[in-house]
Design an enzyme around this catalytic site. Structure first.
Site, mmCIF file in Angstrom:
data_model
loop_
_atom_site.group_PDB
_atom_site.id
_atom_site.type_symbol
_atom_site.label_atom_id
_atom_site.label_comp_id
_atom_site.label_asym_id
_atom_site.label_seq_id
_atom_site.Cartn_x
_atom_site.Cartn_y
_atom_site.Cartn_z
ATOM 1 N N SER A 68 0.904 -1.250 -0.110
ATOM 2 C CA SER A 68 -0.244 0.163 -0.393
ATOM 3 C C SER A 68 0.295 1.436 -0.239
ATOM 4 C CB SER A 68 -0.714 0.288 0.682
ATOM 5 O OG SER A 68 -1.581 -0.925 1.801
ATOM 6 N N TYR B 269 -5.567 -10.620 6.001
ATOM 7 C CA TYR B 269 -6.412 -10.453 6.674
ATOM 8 C C TYR B 269 -8.403 -10.575 5.820
ATOM 9 C CZ TYR B 269 -5.019 -5.934 4.834
ATOM 10 O OH TYR B 269 -5.562 -4.855 4.069
ATOM 11 N N GLU B 270 -7.706 -10.334 4.107
ATOM 12 C CA GLU B 270 -9.123 -10.765 3.663
ATOM 13 C C GLU B 270 -9.524 -12.565 3.124
ATOM 14 O OE1 GLU B 270 -8.061 -8.798 -0.033
ATOM 15 O OE2 GLU B 270 -5.605 -9.330 0.486
ATOM 16 N N ALA C 264 3.433 -0.222 3.427
ATOM 17 C CA ALA C 264 3.061 0.275 4.532
ATOM 18 C C ALA C 264 2.717 0.781 5.869
ATOM 19 C CB ALA C 264 1.408 1.359 3.580
ATOM 20 N N HIS D 288 -5.022 -0.930 -3.452
ATOM 21 C CA HIS D 288 -5.324 -2.460 -4.203
ATOM 22 C C HIS D 288 -5.290 -2.501 -4.901
ATOM 23 C CE1 HIS D 288 -3.367 -3.192 0.337
ATOM 24 N NE2 HIS D 288 -4.040 -2.448 0.378
ATOM 25 N N HIS E 32 -3.731 -10.543 0.873
ATOM 26 C CA HIS E 32 -3.530 -10.075 2.720
ATOM 27 C C HIS E 32 -3.877 -11.088 3.389
ATOM 28 C CE1 HIS E 32 -2.760 -5.920 1.568
ATOM 29 N NE2 HIS E 32 -1.564 -6.221 2.503
ATOM 30 N N HIS F 134 -7.144 4.977 6.239
ATOM 31 C CA HIS F 134 -5.946 3.466 4.892
ATOM 32 C C HIS F 134 -6.071 5.072 4.059
ATOM 33 C CE1 HIS F 134 -4.567 0.375 2.441
ATOM 34 N NE2 HIS F 134 -6.007 1.262 1.891
ATOM 35 N N MET G 123 0.643 -4.851 8.555
ATOM 36 C CA MET G 123 0.282 -6.195 7.906
ATOM 37 C C MET G 123 -0.094 -7.753 7.405
ATOM 38 S SD MET G 123 -3.904 -4.873 8.608
ATOM 39 C CE MET G 123 -4.172 -3.526 9.718
ATOM 40 N N SER G 124 1.209 -6.909 7.230
ATOM 41 C CA SER G 124 1.745 -7.756 6.160
ATOM 42 C C SER G 124 3.118 -8.514 6.168
ATOM 43 C CB SER G 124 1.826 -7.033 4.561
ATOM 44 O OG SER G 124 3.388 -6.698 4.531
ATOM 45 N N ASN H 120 2.007 6.428 8.695
ATOM 46 C CA ASN H 120 1.206 7.256 9.824
ATOM 47 C C ASN H 120 1.541 6.524 11.185
ATOM 48 O OD1 ASN H 120 -0.462 4.359 8.613
ATOM 49 N ND2 ASN H 120 0.260 4.131 11.087
HETATM 50 CL CL1 6GU Z 1 -0.663 1.766 12.997
HETATM 51 N N1 6GU Z 1 -0.900 -0.754 11.703
HETATM 52 C C1 6GU Z 1 -1.288 -2.151 11.413
HETATM 53 N N2 6GU Z 1 -1.211 -3.336 11.786
HETATM 54 N N3 6GU Z 1 -0.818 -2.204 10.242
HETATM 55 C C2 6GU Z 1 -0.905 -0.629 10.030
HETATM 56 C C3 6GU Z 1 -0.687 0.771 10.469
HETATM 57 C C4 6GU Z 1 -0.777 0.662 11.883
HETATM 58 N N4 6GU Z 1 -0.528 1.493 9.619
HETATM 59 C C5 6GU Z 1 -0.571 1.487 8.054
HETATM 60 N N5 6GU Z 1 -0.676 -0.313 8.262
#
Ligand code: 6GU
Length: 271
Positions: free
Chosen positions: A35, A95-96, A123, A71, A93, A246, A210-211, A234
């Site tokens: 991302s 999580y999908e 990301a 994506h 992912h 997102h 998350m990846s 972020n």
């Molecule tokens: Cl703050 N957490 C997670 N799990 N994934 C992210 C994120 C935060 N920022 C971008 N991807």
């Protein structure tokens, strides 16, 4: 071996399709664009020759639907600085809800296509207090906090130096300002609570996402060297008053496109 009991092709079959579609016998370097990295991928493609766009459906072995905003998974074969690259624009992912065999299919197909270098970008939320939005972080090591592995059976892959020290040194030569950090891979899809973020700091994590962790494990099992890069899109919860969204992930990618696009381009010429 077939994936998840479906009639999806395995990595070798997808690699054969790749060779047929591109007329290229070996792709030496694979890069997954996470991302926010799409604009960087476009900078790379603009400086490349012989760009061939491919869909995940053409390659086979990927899930038929992946629906995360920003994506739009596809792939690109290109020649860059004398190297053959296979670039994945977007990833599958966990999580999908997809089986991990599909999550790591891009990596396994790349290795079957001859890739000995696997670059994984993502990301991530910044946990270390010195990190700033828009900053790339070289992944030095990871915490797989998903509770799962893409491997099944007695495959005891060594994850010492999961992120190749040799490639990390090349990345620091390409960008001497590049900082290194530990990536915590969580299952998602929700972001963390402030208490979880404090826990992750205690565990030694610098960025969270998350990846990547399953793909790294799959690549190391295939014997490829891995380079990981997180873009801090972020700050993690509890570290900022800005609500997590997102959209800011995508905005940070656009703002950093020049820096991270040129970093990738410079890196590839050093591989
Ligand atoms: Cl703050 N957490 C997670 N799990 N994934 C992210 C994120 C935060 N920022 C971008 N991807």
């Amino acid at each position: 071996s077939r994936t998840s009991g479906t009639s999806q092709p395995d990595a070798a079959t997808s690699a054969l399709r790749l060779a047929e579609l591109t007329g290229v016998g070996r792709h030496e370097v694979a890069i997954t664009m996470g991302s926010g990295w799409r604009p960087a991928a476009d900078i790379l493609a603009a400086a490349a020759d012989e760009v061939v766009d491919l869909t995940f459906a053409q390659l086979g072995g990927f899930p038929t639907s992946t629906a995360v905003p920003g994506h739009r998974p596809s792939a690109r074969s290109m020649r860059f600085g004398g190297r053959r690259l296979l670039v994945f624009l977007g990833r599958v992912h966990a999580y999908e809800g997809h089986p991990l065999a599909q999550v790591v299919h891009a990596v396994r197909l790349s290795c079957a296509a001859g890739a000995s270098t696997v670059v994984l970008t993502n990301a991530a939320g910044g946990l270390h207090p010195d990190l700033r939005i828009g900053q790339p972080v070289l992944i030095a090591d990871h915490l797989n906090l998903t509770g799962r592995s893409p491997l099944t059976g007695p495959i005891f892959t060594d994850l010492t130096d999961a992120y190749a020290p040799r490639l990390r040194a090349l990345a620091r030569e390409a960008d001497p300002c590049l900082v290194e950090g530990v990536y915590a891979g969580l299952p998602g899809p929700n972001y963390e609570t402030p208490a979880e973020i404090r826990m992750l700091r205690t565990l030694g994590a610098d960025v969270v996402g998350m990846s990547t962790v399953h793909e790294t494990i799959a690549a190391r099992t295939e014997g490829a060297e891995v380079l990981g890069l997180s873009l801090v899109t972020n700050l993690a919860s509890g570290l900022t008053d800005v609500p997590l969204d997102h959209r800011e992930v995508l905005a940070a990618g656009a703002a950093s496109a020049q820096r991270i696009g040129h970093l990738l381009a410079d890196l590839i010429t050093r591989f």
